[in-house]
Design a protein around this motif. Structure first.
Motif, PDB file in Angstrom:
ATOM      1  N   PHE A 207      -5.917   2.244  -5.774  1.00 33.26           N
ATOM      2  CA  PHE A 207      -4.542   2.291  -6.285  1.00 33.26           C
ATOM      3  C   PHE A 207      -3.589   2.070  -5.106  1.00 33.26           C
ATOM      4  O   PHE A 207      -2.941   3.005  -4.627  1.00 33.26           O
ATOM      5  CB  PHE A 207      -4.260   3.634  -6.954  1.00 33.26           C
ATOM      6  N   PRO A 208      -3.481   0.844  -4.597  1.00 36.39           N
ATOM      7  CA  PRO A 208      -2.679   0.592  -3.387  1.00 36.39           C
ATOM      8  C   PRO A 208      -1.182   0.658  -3.646  1.00 36.39           C
ATOM      9  O   PRO A 208      -0.707   0.486  -4.776  1.00 36.39           O
ATOM     10  CB  PRO A 208      -3.106  -0.825  -2.993  1.00 36.39           C
ATOM     11  N   GLY A 209      -0.447   0.886  -2.548  1.00 34.56           N
ATOM     12  CA  GLY A 209       1.014   0.831  -2.619  1.00 34.56           C
ATOM     13  C   GLY A 209       1.603   1.838  -3.576  1.00 34.56           C
ATOM     14  O   GLY A 209       1.280   3.035  -3.554  1.00 34.56           O
ATOM     15  N   ALA A 210       2.473   1.370  -4.440  1.00 41.33           N
ATOM     16  CA  ALA A 210       3.166   2.240  -5.381  1.00 41.33           C
ATOM     17  C   ALA A 210       2.248   2.781  -6.465  1.00 41.33           C
ATOM     18  O   ALA A 210       2.646   3.661  -7.225  1.00 41.33           O
ATOM     19  CB  ALA A 210       4.325   1.480  -6.033  1.00 41.33           C
ATOM     20  N   ARG A 211       1.024   2.275  -6.562  1.00 35.60           N
ATOM     21  CA  ARG A 211       0.072   2.805  -7.532  1.00 35.60           C
ATOM     22  C   ARG A 211      -0.575   4.106  -7.036  1.00 35.60           C
ATOM     23  O   ARG A 211      -1.156   4.843  -7.836  1.00 35.60           O
ATOM     24  CB  ARG A 211      -1.024   1.770  -7.813  1.00 35.60           C
TER      25      ARG A 211
END
Length: 270
Positions: A207-211
């Motif tokens: 779940f990269p970044g804003a995830r």
């Protein structure tokens, strides 16, 4: 540095003592690795290289915890200036000083070792440290902005590559990073100082970044993230890791089943 005595690049008043502490902790780690190796020398399922590796990892882990705890204990940042960005413009934290509640105190104590390592890093690089007073949270600023460099949170401190141009954005970013402190504290209490970065790394892989769930809990808008869908990213790397994990689980299951069958064969009923 105002004439402060330097020792191997460090400028903290207790730097000389800290260098000796680091040296002897590393020596203790080597001795611990040797002890670990001799202690398990009769274990048939663990070859010598594995025992040595376990000892080295254990020694380094204990050494880092001791160094971080010691450095945090001898470092007094109570008089650190309140953060301002850009120079001459005060953050909102100047007039809004947060109280040291039992919850905040517990978070600070739980993250003591990792915060000490962050403070040691900041002092080694000569970074300026200020205090985001609204959350009683420390910010170490790297003076030179590096493209693509992200802020990195370590317990009760964040290493920031540069300040945003607007004071409101800087205050929001510090507030966002301070929300990671309870995450560090809970993970440290449950599974040790390395638990949060490991959990964060695994989460960020799928779940990269804003995830990322930890970033969502800390507040995406304050952290400067652009909202994205909450679902995982499943590309070739993620599928490869999942396949490897499944294969490993199956191999462990088969091995366990074989050991059970061998045990039954050696001890027949009756």
């Amino acid at each position: 540095m105002g004439g402060r005595r330097r020792w191997w690049g460090y400028t903290h008043p207790h730097s000389r003592a800290a260098v000796h502490i680091v040296f002897w902790v590393l020596v203790a780690g080597v001795l611990g690795a040797l002890w670990w190796w001799f202690r398990g020398r009769h274990a048939p399922l663990r070859p010598a290289p594995v025992r040595v590796l376990q000892g080295v990892v254990a020694g380094l882990a204990v050494g880092l915890v001791l160094v971080g705890t010691t450095w945090r204990s001898v470092t007094d940042l109570g008089d650190a200036p309140v953060c301002s960005a850009p120079p001459g413009e005060e953050w909102e934290s100047t007039s809004d000083v947060g109280a040291l509640t039992p919850g905040v105190l517990a978070q600070k104590v739980a993250t003591w070792p990792e915060t000490g390592l962050a403070m040691l890093y900041a002092d080694a690089r000569g970074l300026s440290v200020c205090r985001y007073a609204a959350a009683d949270y420390y910010v170490a600023v790297v003076p030179v902005a590096v493209a693509g460099k992200r802020t990195t949170n370590f317990g009760d401190m964040v290493i920031s590559p540069r300040f945003p141009t607007a004071p409101a954005e800087a205050a929001a970013l510090a507030r966002h990073e301070s929300h990671h402190r309870p995450q560090w504290a809970v993970a440290t209490v449950l599974a040790g100082p390395a638990a949060f970065p490991l959990a964060y790394g695994v989460d960020d892989f799928f779940f990269p970044g804003a995830r990322n769930h930890f970033e969502r809990l800390a507040g995406l808008a304050e952290g400067g993230y652009v909202p994205e869908p909450a679902g995982p990213v499943l590309g070739p790397p993620q599928w490869a890791v999942l396949a490897s994990a499944l294969a490993g689980a199956v191999a462990l299951g088969v091995r366990s089943l074989r050991h059970r069958r061998r045990g039954r064969g050696r001890h027949p009923a009756g």
